[in-house]
Design a protein around this motif. Structure first.
Motif, PDB file in Angstrom:
ATOM      1  N   SER A   1       2.624 -12.267 -63.153  1.00  0.00           N
ATOM      2  CA  SER A   1       2.889 -13.017 -61.893  1.00  0.00           C
ATOM      3  C   SER A   1       1.557 -13.716 -61.228  1.00  0.00           C
ATOM      4  O   SER A   1       0.642 -13.285 -61.455  1.00  0.00           O
TER       5      SER A   1
ATOM      6  N   GLU B   1       0.500 -15.255 -57.210  1.00  0.00           N
ATOM      7  CA  GLU B   1       0.796 -15.727 -55.548  1.00  0.00           C
ATOM      8  C   GLU B   1      -0.228 -16.628 -55.350  1.00  0.00           C
ATOM      9  O   GLU B   1      -1.524 -16.260 -54.971  1.00  0.00           O
TER      10      GLU B   1
ATOM     11  N   ARG C   1       4.761 -18.454 -56.004  1.00  0.00           N
ATOM     12  CA  ARG C   1       4.779 -17.093 -56.128  1.00  0.00           C
ATOM     13  C   ARG C   1       5.947 -16.853 -57.285  1.00  0.00           C
ATOM     14  O   ARG C   1       6.858 -17.762 -57.610  1.00  0.00           O
ATOM     15  N   GLY C   2       5.788 -15.809 -58.305  1.00  0.00           N
ATOM     16  CA  GLY C   2       6.906 -15.425 -59.044  1.00  0.00           C
ATOM     17  C   GLY C   2       5.724 -15.367 -60.548  1.00  0.00           C
ATOM     18  O   GLY C   2       4.736 -15.304 -60.619  1.00  0.00           O
ATOM     19  N   SER C   3       6.707 -15.209 -61.481  1.00  0.00           N
ATOM     20  CA  SER C   3       6.107 -15.199 -62.932  1.00  0.00           C
ATOM     21  C   SER C   3       5.474 -16.372 -63.212  1.00  0.00           C
ATOM     22  O   SER C   3       5.796 -17.417 -62.568  1.00  0.00           O
TER      23      SER C   3
ATOM     24  N   PRO D   1       7.562 -19.857 -61.949  1.00  0.00           N
ATOM     25  CA  PRO D   1       7.526 -19.444 -60.752  1.00  0.00           C
ATOM     26  C   PRO D   1       8.360 -20.367 -59.433  1.00  0.00           C
ATOM     27  O   PRO D   1       8.797 -21.280 -60.250  1.00  0.00           O
ATOM     28  N   SER D   2       8.603 -19.864 -58.375  1.00  0.00           N
ATOM     29  CA  SER D   2       9.162 -20.751 -57.535  1.00  0.00           C
ATOM     30  C   SER D   2       8.230 -21.094 -56.415  1.00  0.00           C
ATOM     31  O   SER D   2       7.140 -20.750 -56.479  1.00  0.00           O
ATOM     32  N   TYR D   3       8.511 -22.169 -55.924  1.00  0.00           N
ATOM     33  CA  TYR D   3       7.536 -22.499 -55.047  1.00  0.00           C
ATOM     34  C   TYR D   3       8.214 -23.236 -53.404  1.00  0.00           C
ATOM     35  O   TYR D   3       9.505 -23.447 -53.724  1.00  0.00           O
TER      36      TYR D   3
END
Length: 232
Positions: free
Chosen positions: A47, A49, A86-88, A92-94
């Motif tokens: 992941s 960040e 953030r996320g895998s 990821p999400s943004y």
């Protein structure tokens, strides 16, 4: 992508790889990147960040670097972006914010317009607010784009204008519109695009014309057959 470069220092410990911070240059955009990567384990995927904060850059340089056409004729100004990811690492999400300053653009008959604003977004929706002057009159525009990455996002808007002269739409007095400007443009046959629909409200404080004056005016508008393809 345009030519890019990165200068960074990192620390690797039991919590992962930490950037502290990195300087990135992508075409005309200079940004500060910081955050960390966390390696995956048998119980959890890798992941990250990350926070990206760019300096404002001229829009014409950005369009040129990314081979993009300006959405409005003569659009000028600066834009900068703050982005949080953030996320895998695989999905990821943004979320982020784009700030616009010193905007200037030319619309047919507008006599030149200027403004400033910002857009906030995530990986699903986008909201934008723009305020400024349109042909010397105060205006504001709120835009909401739900599912903006889909082929047919749901677009809604709320716009306001202090006053509007109807002679800007059709010449008044002894200056009728020319046949070329009055003739509607033909649609391109068989373009195959999936048209987008937008609806919203336009509020005008005062509408003027040599033969009438009215206000305040509230219009409910619906635009259809909006295409992201260039007109032919």
């Amino acid at each position: 992508l345009p030519p890019s470069k990165i200068q960074a220092s990192a620390r690797w410990d039991s919590e992962g790889i930490t950037l502290s911070p990195a300087d990135i240059q992508v075409g005309p955009l200079a940004a500060d990147l910081r955050g960390r990567f966390i390696p995956g384990t048998s119980e959890a995927p890798s992941s990250m960040e990350l926070t990206v904060k760019s300096k404002a850059a001229p829009l014409d340089d950005i369009f040129r670097a990314f081979s993009m056409a300006p959405p409005l004729e003569g659009l000028r100004g600066k834009a900068g972006i703050d982005l949080f990811i953030r996320g895998s690492t695989s999905a990821p999400s943004y979320a982020g914010r784009i700030s616009f300053s010193g905007l200037a653009f030319d619309l047919s008959g507008s006599g030149g317009s200027q403004g400033a604003g910002a857009a906030v977004f995530n990986d699903r929706d986008l909201k934008a607010l723009l305020k400024g002057k349109w042909s010397g009159e105060d205006f504001s525009l709120k835009l909401d784009a739900k599912g903006y990455k889909k082929p047919r996002p749901r677009l809604s808007f709320d716009a306001s204008l202090r006053s509007f002269d109807l002679c800007r739409l059709a010449a008044c007095g002894d200056n009728p519109p020319s046949a070329a400007s009055a003739a509607p443009k033909k649609e391109a046959a068989g373009s195959g695009f999936d048209p987008i629909i937008a609806k919203g409200t336009l509020r005008i404080g005062r509408v003027s014309h040599p033969n009438l004056s009215a206000g305040p005016v509230k219009l409910s508008l619906r635009f259809t057959k909006i295409s992201t393809e260039p007109a032919l």
